[in-house]
Design a protein around this motif. Structure first.
Motif, PDB file in Angstrom:
ATOM      1  N   GLU A  48     -18.594  77.176  70.533  1.00  0.00           N
ATOM      2  CA  GLU A  48     -17.991  76.500  72.002  1.00  0.00           C
ATOM      3  C   GLU A  48     -18.421  77.704  73.221  1.00  0.00           C
ATOM      4  O   GLU A  48     -18.088  78.705  72.984  1.00  0.00           O
TER       5      GLU A  48
ATOM      6  N   SER B 138     -17.805  77.971  77.722  1.00  0.00           N
ATOM      7  CA  SER B 138     -17.482  77.285  78.750  1.00  0.00           C
ATOM      8  C   SER B 138     -17.625  78.445  79.931  1.00  0.00           C
ATOM      9  O   SER B 138     -17.383  79.643  79.666  1.00  0.00           O
TER      10      SER B 138
ATOM     11  N   SER C  20     -14.618  64.981  76.874  1.00  0.00           N
ATOM     12  CA  SER C  20     -15.792  65.308  76.307  1.00  0.00           C
ATOM     13  C   SER C  20     -16.547  64.037  75.910  1.00  0.00           C
ATOM     14  O   SER C  20     -15.911  62.985  75.525  1.00  0.00           O
TER      15      SER C  20
ATOM     16  N   GLU D 215     -21.610  68.143  72.273  1.00  0.00           N
ATOM     17  CA  GLU D 215     -20.984  67.404  73.139  1.00  0.00           C
ATOM     18  C   GLU D 215     -20.758  68.398  74.274  1.00  0.00           C
ATOM     19  O   GLU D 215     -20.643  69.682  74.324  1.00  0.00           O
TER      20      GLU D 215
ATOM     21  N   PHE E  35     -18.239  68.849  77.737  1.00  0.00           N
ATOM     22  CA  PHE E  35     -16.745  68.746  77.929  1.00  0.00           C
ATOM     23  C   PHE E  35     -16.497  69.226  79.041  1.00  0.00           C
ATOM     24  O   PHE E  35     -16.885  70.190  79.789  1.00  0.00           O
TER      25      PHE E  35
END
Length: 801
Positions: free
Chosen positions: A274, A276, A753, A761, A763
């Motif tokens: 992940e 971000s 998401s 995916e 989000f």
């Protein structure tokens, strides 16, 4: 150049990890494609996974086609296979596959030989109802939540995937009763304020709840606060939380309960990633990857985070010295597993962690460097029972400086430069085994050795110098520290007296000893001898019993009751280290004694609407003698002086209410409320505190969550996960005299998401959507909680076929 290198190196490490794991996945997928069953293969095969893509081992798989049946269990990579004779392969063209696994809802799927993937099915299981989930923490052995009297909350993979929280402690704040010292989170707060309290049993930086990862304590060995950012989020499978005294199984650190971080094991080849980016210049990346080759498995995990932060001081009183409170951390771990057999494994794991924090004032910083090596094994025998062993240890260095702030906040004077060093070595061993049809026995032993010291350079308090940052002459050098040894033995018997009565009886004996403790002061302003004070060795011991009863009135209604004793020994930090926050000086106290708790709780659980609605309520009462608190000694316009002291007696009593409703396979609603009346009952040396509220404990906490998840919907646009979390926290006080009130507040978080296919995916997550600037502390200057944080990112979950 050194700073730039330090910041870029973790990013390179993460990038290389992604490339390495992706290569492993590609090679594994290629090999799988070469050996996958063709439609003519005489077998029915597949894999069972959870909603995150992780394999589910030990699931029961049943195949039925007319009069033909076959049964089996999945291996440690979640795979199953039924071989068919040639005649059967020709005659069996359709059937059904049923899969059951503890903690998951049963699934039945139609099967047809004409399907393209008939030889390699992938069956995804959803979590069972909250009432039927398997929990380990409450009894140190796997049990259904419906069979334990403990007040247990489980945040599973689906809960963690739907939360907007960037850190583990912020995710846990959705559990009523979970609080940290003061209201700030680990994203920007000083680590010494990150101690956990449950049900209002205490209020200081030291934790009153034990935090574990894979059976190993995560709390700081010197001060018992928690570095929540030590654990990479992608390496976490679930969070289990037990509210209420648990010293009968876990010892001194579990006076208020237990938080258990359940890790993902490197059992197959896969990658979870992940990344971000958000406002306040907040990039983040987290990874967990693993590879399997025969009986060997290797796992790596890591996380890199930075935030520019925000100015924490109320705008109405800010001065020239007030700057943003930002943080920067890196963590990485490497684990090597050897599967000795299907029921035994051994492992070794190494981890490193480093963080640096700007504390919201010019040049006021702290940083931490930590290393840990752990090893252990698990073995399960049908005849002898289940055995578990963990050994761990490592060093830590914590640096911090302190400033005295002028009344107009336009200048500050350096008062103290401090370095805390500590080392720990610990081990825990446990055995559990069914004894007949009605008993399950659990026994174990653990120990921990900690040595630590606080070395300080103290600066003169009066100086004629001027400027924003004033560095006065050195006054003295002070060193203080010691060693602490703890040892415990515990045992438990889970008695199924009848199908409707479950009785749990347990107890633990602990002994701890503080020794080799001293304080040395050497004057620097003028030459002079070093003054040394030797503290006498001290030892205490405690017996912590527990008796719990669960009675099932019906299959859907249960009553519970528990009585227990618990304790917490003072940390080396409380005994020997003083610290300063703003214009508040808190002194150490080498004469502190252990806190001791006597408590009880009673509750009811109701399941309705075909297990889709679960409601639980618990009334609790905790009476604590000799609780450790920061007691105010004097107050001046320039300085508030406090000292850690044992109060006479405090009490926390209240109720916990929790409810979960699963409307369908995609939508779940949940919420909780806690009322905690935590007050000082007796303090003979300062009766003015009697009847006042314990600081840092809100009387009311209310949370709610709503989650929609349908990543495998037929329509691509409907493949969404949506989560919203709300939290209302009542007023509390920041000080023992109840003079500095922190007002109530409400925050709202949300995450959306969208599945992109192939395990990817995108989000968007937002914390504190309403941008409420709530009170965090008064020192006595009012400091504020974080503004809205909005970030966008991607997630990857890849598994080898």
């Amino acid at each position: 150049m050194r700073s730039a290198t330090y910041r870029s190196q973790p990013a390179r490490i993460l990038a290389r990890a992604v490339i390495f794991a992706s290569a492993l996945l590609l090679s594994s997928n290629y090999a799988a494609s070469r050996s996958a069953a063709s439609p003519q293969d005489p077998r029915i095969a597949g894999a069972v996974r959870d909603q995150t893509g992780a394999p589910i081992a030990g699931a029961a798989v049943h195949f039925r086609s007319g009069s033909f049946t076959a049964s089996g269990t999945t291996d440690d990579q979640g795979r199953f296979s039924f071989e068919l004779a040639p005649a059967q392969a020709r005659s069996i063209t359709a059937g059904s596959v049923t899969v059951t696994a503890p903690g998951f809802a049963d699934v039945e799927r139609a099967w047809s030989a004409q399907e393209a993937d008939s030889g390699r099915l992938v069956i995804v299981l959803a979590p069972a109802s909250v009432f039927e989930r398997i929990t380990v923490t409450a009894t140190r052995t796997p049990m259904r939540a419906s069979d334990t009297a403990a007040d247990t909350i489980v945040l599973g993979p689906e809960d963690l995937a739907a939360t907007a929280a960037l850190t583990l402690d912020d995710a846990l704040r959705q559990v009523p009763g979970f609080t940290l010292f003061r209201r700030s989170g680990s994203r920007v707060a000083n680590p010494t304020s990150q101690g956990v309290s449950l049900r209002g049993v205490g209020a200081s930086g030291a934790s009153r709840a034990l935090v574990l990862e894979d059976g190993i304590p995560l709390d700081d060995p010197f001060g018992s606060w928690v570095y929540w950012d030590r654990v990479a989020r992608e390496s976490v499978s679930a969070l289990e939380l037990v509210r209420g005294g648990a010293s009968d199984l876990y010892g001194a650190k579990a006076m208020g309960g237990v938080v258990n971080v359940v890790p993902r094991r490197p059992t197959d080849t896969g990658l979870s990633f992940e990344s971000s980016y958000g406002n306040e210049h907040t990039p983040d990346a987290s990874i967990a990857a693993s590879a399997r080759a025969g009986r060997w498995a290797v796992g790596i995990d890591g996380e890199a985070f930075h935030t520019g932060g925000y100015v924490i001081v109320d705008p109405s009183v800010r001065g020239l010295i007030d700057t943003r409170a930002g943080s920067d951390y890196r963590t990485a771990g490497l684990e090597l597993d050897r599967l000795v057999s299907e029921k035994a494994r051994v492992f070794v794991r190494g981890s490193v962690f480093g963080e640096a924090r700007e504390n919201g004032k010019i040049d006021e910083r702290n940083r931490t460097h930590l290393r840990e090596l752990a090893a252990g094994g698990d073995w399960q025998s049908d005849a002898a029972g289940a055995f578990s062993l963990r050994v761990y240890g490592g060093p830590e260095v914590f640096d911090q400086n302190f400033f005295a702030v002028a009344a107009d906040r336009n200048s500050e004077t350096l008062t103290d430069v401090q370095r805390v060093t500590s080392q720990q070595l610990g081990a825990t061993a446990q055995w559990s085994r069914p004894a007949g049809a009605r008993h399950t026995l659990v026994a174990g032993v653990d120990g921990r050795e900690v040595r630590g010291a606080s070395d300080e350079l103290l600066y003169a308090r009066n100086t004629a110098a001027t400027g924003e940052v004033i560095i006065p002459p050195l006054r003295s050098a002070v060193g203080a520290g010691g060693r602490q040894h703890t040892f415990g033995l515990f045992g438990e018997d889970i008695i199924r007296a009848t199908p409707r009565w479950i009785i749990t009886a347990g107890g633990r004996f602990d002994r701890w000893r503080n020794f080799d403790a001293l304080s040395a002061t050497r004057p620097l302003a003028a030459p002079g001898p070093t003054a040394v004070t030797d503290f006498p060795a001290r030892a205490e011991q405690s017996f912590s019993p527990r008796l719990s009863v669960l009675h099932k009135l019906t299959e859907n209604v249960s009553l519970t009751a528990s009585g227990y004793r618990a304790f917490r020994a003072p940390t080396l930090n409380e005994l020997y280290r003083s610290f300063r926050l703003g214009n508040i000086l808190t002194l150490a106290n080498s004469d502190l004694e252990a806190e001791r708790l006597t408590g009880g709780e009673a509750g009811a659980r109701v399941v309705a609407l075909d297990d889709r609605l679960v409601v639980r309520g618990t009334a609790f009462w905790s009476d604590i003698t000799r609780p450790i608190a920061n007691v105010t000694l004097s107050v001046t316009p320039a300085l508030i002086t406090r000292e850690r002291e044992n109060l006479g007696r405090t009490r926390s009593r209240g109720i916990d209410l929790d409810a979960t409703a699963r409307l369908n396979h995609s939508i779940e609603l949940s919420g909780g409320y806690e009322f905690a009346d935590a007050t000082v009952l007796r303090f003979p040396s300062n009766t003015a505190l009697e009847g006042l509220q314990i600081p840092q404990v809100p009387r009311h906490q209310l949370t709610f969550q709503a989650r929609y998840s349908n990543p495998s919907a037929a329509r691509r646009l409907a493949r969404l996960t949506f989560g919203v979390q709300g939290r209302l926290v009542g007023a509390q006080f920041d000080d023992d005299q109840n003079q500095f009130r922190l007002n109530r507040f409400f925050t709202l978080d949300a995450l959306v998401s969208h599945s992109l296919g192939h395990g990817a995916e995108a989000f968007v997550a937002a914390e504190n959507l309403t941008n409420q600037r709530y009170d965090v502390a008064r020192t006595p200057v009012r400091t504020l909680g974080p503004p809205a944080l909005v970030r966008a990112g991607i997630r990857l979950a890849l598994r080898a076929r």
